[in-house]
Write a protein that holds these residues in place. Structure first.
Motif, mmCIF file in Angstrom:
data_model
loop_
_atom_site.group_PDB
_atom_site.id
_atom_site.type_symbol
_atom_site.label_atom_id
_atom_site.label_comp_id
_atom_site.label_asym_id
_atom_site.label_seq_id
_atom_site.Cartn_x
_atom_site.Cartn_y
_atom_site.Cartn_z
ATOM 1 N N VAL A 242 31.228 -5.475 -5.908
ATOM 2 C CA VAL A 242 31.249 -6.935 -6.069
ATOM 3 C C VAL A 242 32.410 -7.352 -6.968
ATOM 4 C CG1 VAL A 242 30.003 -8.908 -7.032
ATOM 5 C CG2 VAL A 242 28.780 -7.238 -5.616
ATOM 6 N N ILE A 243 32.584 -6.664 -8.088
ATOM 7 C CA ILE A 243 33.677 -7.001 -9.015
ATOM 8 C C ILE A 243 35.027 -6.779 -8.337
ATOM 9 C CG2 ILE A 243 34.781 -6.405 -11.211
ATOM 10 C CD1 ILE A 243 31.960 -5.596 -12.206
ATOM 11 N N SER A 244 35.137 -5.708 -7.548
ATOM 12 C CA SER A 244 36.372 -5.450 -6.810
ATOM 13 C C SER A 244 36.714 -6.621 -5.893
ATOM 14 C CB SER A 244 36.222 -4.169 -5.995
ATOM 15 O OG SER A 244 37.327 -3.984 -5.135
ATOM 16 N N GLY A 245 35.730 -7.103 -5.140
ATOM 17 C CA GLY A 245 35.957 -8.244 -4.247
ATOM 18 C C GLY A 245 36.291 -9.511 -4.998
ATOM 19 N N SER A 246 35.655 -9.723 -6.141
ATOM 20 C CA SER A 246 35.927 -10.917 -6.956
ATOM 21 C C SER A 246 37.345 -10.873 -7.513
ATOM 22 C CB SER A 246 34.913 -11.022 -8.099
ATOM 23 O OG SER A 246 33.607 -11.225 -7.601
ATOM 24 N N PHE A 247 37.751 -9.711 -8.024
ATOM 25 C CA PHE A 247 39.104 -9.582 -8.578
ATOM 26 C C PHE A 247 40.162 -9.760 -7.488
ATOM 27 C CE2 PHE A 247 38.522 -7.001 -12.762
ATOM 28 C CZ PHE A 247 37.680 -7.989 -13.244
ATOM 29 N N ALA A 248 39.897 -9.218 -6.301
ATOM 30 C CA ALA A 248 40.857 -9.367 -5.202
ATOM 31 C C ALA A 248 41.029 -10.840 -4.831
ATOM 32 C CB ALA A 248 40.398 -8.565 -3.984
ATOM 33 N N THR B 202 50.184 -7.484 -9.882
ATOM 34 C CA THR B 202 50.620 -6.198 -10.440
ATOM 35 C C THR B 202 49.534 -5.573 -11.311
ATOM 36 O OG1 THR B 202 52.944 -6.879 -10.406
ATOM 37 C CG2 THR B 202 52.362 -5.051 -11.855
ATOM 38 N N ILE B 203 48.843 -6.395 -12.083
ATOM 39 C CA ILE B 203 47.812 -5.888 -12.994
ATOM 40 C C ILE B 203 46.455 -5.758 -12.313
ATOM 41 C CG2 ILE B 203 46.443 -6.440 -15.058
ATOM 42 C CD1 ILE B 203 48.950 -7.588 -16.304
ATOM 43 N N TRP B 204 46.033 -6.811 -11.590
ATOM 44 C CA TRP B 204 44.632 -6.873 -11.167
ATOM 45 C C TRP B 204 44.344 -6.245 -9.809
ATOM 46 C CZ3 TRP B 204 41.710 -7.501 -15.106
ATOM 47 C CH2 TRP B 204 42.174 -8.237 -16.212
ATOM 48 N N LEU B 205 45.335 -6.148 -8.915
ATOM 49 C CA LEU B 205 45.069 -5.484 -7.635
ATOM 50 C C LEU B 205 44.790 -3.986 -7.801
ATOM 51 C CD1 LEU B 205 47.358 -7.096 -4.905
ATOM 52 C CD2 LEU B 205 44.871 -7.304 -5.215
ATOM 53 N N PRO B 206 45.560 -3.262 -8.632
ATOM 54 C CA PRO B 206 45.197 -1.845 -8.842
ATOM 55 C C PRO B 206 43.802 -1.677 -9.447
ATOM 56 C CG PRO B 206 47.448 -2.247 -9.563
ATOM 57 C CD PRO B 206 46.849 -3.585 -9.263
ATOM 58 N N ILE B 207 43.413 -2.584 -10.336
ATOM 59 C CA ILE B 207 42.076 -2.511 -10.919
ATOM 60 C C ILE B 207 41.024 -2.761 -9.839
ATOM 61 C CG2 ILE B 207 40.485 -3.618 -12.544
ATOM 62 C CD1 ILE B 207 42.905 -4.096 -14.365
ATOM 63 N N PHE C 120 32.849 -8.105 0.150
ATOM 64 C CA PHE C 120 32.803 -9.451 0.729
ATOM 65 C C PHE C 120 31.883 -10.365 -0.070
ATOM 66 C CE2 PHE C 120 34.133 -7.538 4.982
ATOM 67 C CZ PHE C 120 35.446 -7.948 4.810
ATOM 68 N N LEU C 121 30.792 -9.813 -0.593
ATOM 69 C CA LEU C 121 29.931 -10.600 -1.476
ATOM 70 C C LEU C 121 30.713 -11.047 -2.701
ATOM 71 C CD1 LEU C 121 27.214 -11.779 -2.380
ATOM 72 C CD2 LEU C 121 26.633 -9.506 -3.296
ATOM 73 N N GLY C 122 31.539 -10.150 -3.235
ATOM 74 C CA GLY C 122 32.384 -10.504 -4.376
ATOM 75 C C GLY C 122 33.359 -11.613 -4.039
ATOM 76 N N ASN C 123 33.876 -11.620 -2.798
ATOM 77 C CA ASN C 123 34.756 -12.722 -2.361
ATOM 78 C C ASN C 123 34.036 -14.060 -2.465
ATOM 79 O OD1 ASN C 123 36.253 -10.847 0.431
ATOM 80 N ND2 ASN C 123 36.597 -10.685 -1.762
ATOM 81 N N VAL C 124 32.792 -14.092 -1.957
ATOM 82 C CA VAL C 124 32.008 -15.333 -1.994
ATOM 83 C C VAL C 124 31.700 -15.730 -3.440
ATOM 84 C CG1 VAL C 124 29.838 -16.430 -1.327
ATOM 85 C CG2 VAL C 124 31.009 -14.889 0.270
ATOM 86 N N VAL C 125 31.338 -14.734 -4.239
ATOM 87 C CA VAL C 125 31.039 -15.003 -5.657
ATOM 88 C C VAL C 125 32.246 -15.628 -6.328
ATOM 89 C CG1 VAL C 125 30.617 -13.905 -7.895
ATOM 90 C CG2 VAL C 125 29.250 -13.248 -5.912
ATOM 91 N N TRP C 126 33.459 -15.098 -6.044
ATOM 92 C CA TRP C 126 34.640 -15.663 -6.692
ATOM 93 C C TRP C 126 34.862 -17.122 -6.292
ATOM 94 C CZ3 TRP C 126 37.475 -15.846 -10.668
ATOM 95 C CH2 TRP C 126 38.572 -16.707 -10.675
ATOM 96 N N THR C 127 34.689 -17.456 -5.005
ATOM 97 C CA THR C 127 34.919 -18.852 -4.599
ATOM 98 C C THR C 127 33.987 -19.793 -5.356
ATOM 99 O OG1 THR C 127 33.360 -18.772 -2.720
ATOM 100 C CG2 THR C 127 35.664 -18.138 -2.305
ATOM 101 N N PHE C 128 32.754 -19.341 -5.611
ATOM 102 C CA PHE C 128 31.811 -20.160 -6.372
ATOM 103 C C PHE C 128 32.249 -20.255 -7.840
ATOM 104 C CE2 PHE C 128 27.829 -20.579 -8.857
ATOM 105 C CZ PHE C 128 27.434 -21.830 -8.399
ATOM 106 N N LEU C 129 32.678 -19.126 -8.409
ATOM 107 C CA LEU C 129 33.150 -19.140 -9.796
ATOM 108 C C LEU C 129 34.401 -19.995 -9.942
ATOM 109 C CD1 LEU C 129 32.675 -15.415 -10.904
ATOM 110 C CD2 LEU C 129 31.310 -17.394 -11.583
ATOM 111 N N GLU C 130 35.291 -19.904 -8.958
ATOM 112 C CA GLU C 130 36.510 -20.717 -8.969
ATOM 113 C C GLU C 130 36.168 -22.195 -9.109
ATOM 114 O OE1 GLU C 130 39.199 -22.420 -5.390
ATOM 115 O OE2 GLU C 130 38.991 -20.229 -5.424
#
Length: 378
Positions: free
Chosen positions: A315-321, A181-186, A234-244
């Motif tokens: 990138v931030i959008s992909g990471s947040f998603a 609810t909070i982070w998808l709109p962002i 998509f780069l943000g997606n990969v970045v998030w998996t590494f941060l996770e």
């Protein structure tokens, strides 16, 4: 000898140690022994021991109950036992364990509730009937005992309280749907912002917030701008998996480098320790918005330093998603019947809690566990 060493144990708070603590103090610079469940720091007594320091050092880091009774080895008078009490610094905590290398997850896994009164009486760790955070702050455990206990999962109906006051407690409880609810709109707004910036359509932020996205001049957006934003996403997606993986392993499981201080243990407990202690708590399986904002802030600032603004927003959008996917999936791994892939990841993640918390840091995938050789066999 310090005042603390000479102070009778009963007149001060009892510090609780593990056998690992005891074993690690086994030399002339720090010599501990145990007897009848109590721990003694006899370092300053080594030179004064009538039988010589070698006799004590032979049992440094060990229990001396039997050897002190052995008249053939070295006879001890009643006064010797009385003197030993002057060096008492605490006691050994329970070695009882719930986590087991042989543990296996079942499809319908649901643990029994903990008998809170019996658990506190046995372990002398946290009383689940009282607010937890203050107990950690005022604790007298060693770090080793704290880490041993929080990795032995307990289970209560509902949620154990972290704070006494309700206005603080509310910030520690988060229903799973709050996250999307909070982070998808962002994430969506940042994606849109990235597209407009790559297109050269760059209205002020205040204006863009007020504008209906459908009223923007989309006919002026070249396909290349959308492709660039999608690539950044998509780069943000990969970045998030590494941060996770890295945040889970090196921040939330900072066990080895965690200072042996109540303040550090309290912060650790607030961030992640409570999740290992109460892994099935439905309201503490996703990050409270305040915590995620705090953790994400330095990384978003770094993205704006490393990349052009349009690229950073994508990138931030992909990471947040992908963060939203991660937290919702984390909740599902603990409480939902799942498709096969997620069911397998559920077994994998629950094994991190109930089998070996030093392996298996991936939640959405095992990719980085394979890369860093921390795969947990299930």
């Amino acid at each position: 000898m310090s005042t603390l060493e000479k102070q009778p144990l009963k007149s001060r708070a009892v510090r609780i140690f593990t056998r690992e603590d005891l074993v690690n103090h086994n030399n002339t610079s720090s010599c501990w022994i145990s007897r009848n469940g109590k721990v003694y720091d006899v370092t300053s007594f080594l030179q004064d021991h009538p039988g010589g320091d070698d006799l004590i050092l032979n049992y440094a880091g060990k229990d001396v109950e039997e050897i002190m009774k052995d008249a053939d080895e070295h006879d001890h008078s009643d006064s010797a036992y009385e003197m030993l009490e002057e060096y008492c610094i605490g006691r050994l905590g329970t070695d009882a364990a719930i986590v087991d290398e042989e543990w296996e997850a079942t499809e319908d896994f649901h643990p029994d509730d903990t008998d809170t009164a019996a658990d506190f009486e046995k372990c002398q760790f946290l009383d689940l009937r009282r607010p937890l955070l203050r107990q950690v702050w005022e604790s007298n455990w060693s770090k080793s005992f704290y880490l041993q206990q929080i990795h032995q999962p307990r289970h209560v109906p509902g949620s154990a309280r972290m704070f006494g006051p309700d206005f603080l407690e509310m910030f520690t409880l988060t229903k799973w749907f709050v996250v999307p609810t909070i982070w998808l709109p962002i994430a969506g707004f940042l994606f849109l912002r990235s597209v407009t910036q790559f297109s050269g359509i760059n209205p002020p932020l205040s204006e863009l917030i007020k504008t209906n996205p459908l009223s923007l001049p989309w006919d002026r957006v070249p396909p290349a701008a959308v492709v660039q934003t999608v690539c950044c996403f998509f780069l943000g997606n990969v970045v998030w998996t590494f941060l996770e993986y890295t945040l889970h392993r090196f921040l939330f499981h900072i066990d080895e480098w965690l200072p042996d201080r109540p303040a550090a243990l309290t912060l650790h407990f607030l961030m992640h320790g409570v999740h290992h202690y109460l892994p099935m708590d439905r309201l503490r399986l996703v990050m409270p918005p305040v915590l995620f904002f705090t953790l994400s802030w330095p990384f978003t600032r770094l993205a704006y330093i490393l990349f052009p603004t349009a690229m950073a927003n994508g990138v931030i959008s992909g990471s947040f998603a992908f963060y939203v996917l991660y937290d919702c999936m984390h909740y599902a791994l603990h409480h939902t019947k799942l498709p096969q892939y997620m069911a397998d990841m559920k077994k994998y993640h629950l094994a991190h809690h109930y089998k070996n918390f030093e392996l298996g840091f991936g939640v959405t995938s095992k990719v980085w566990d394979y890369v860093f050789n921390t795969v947990l066999p299930v």
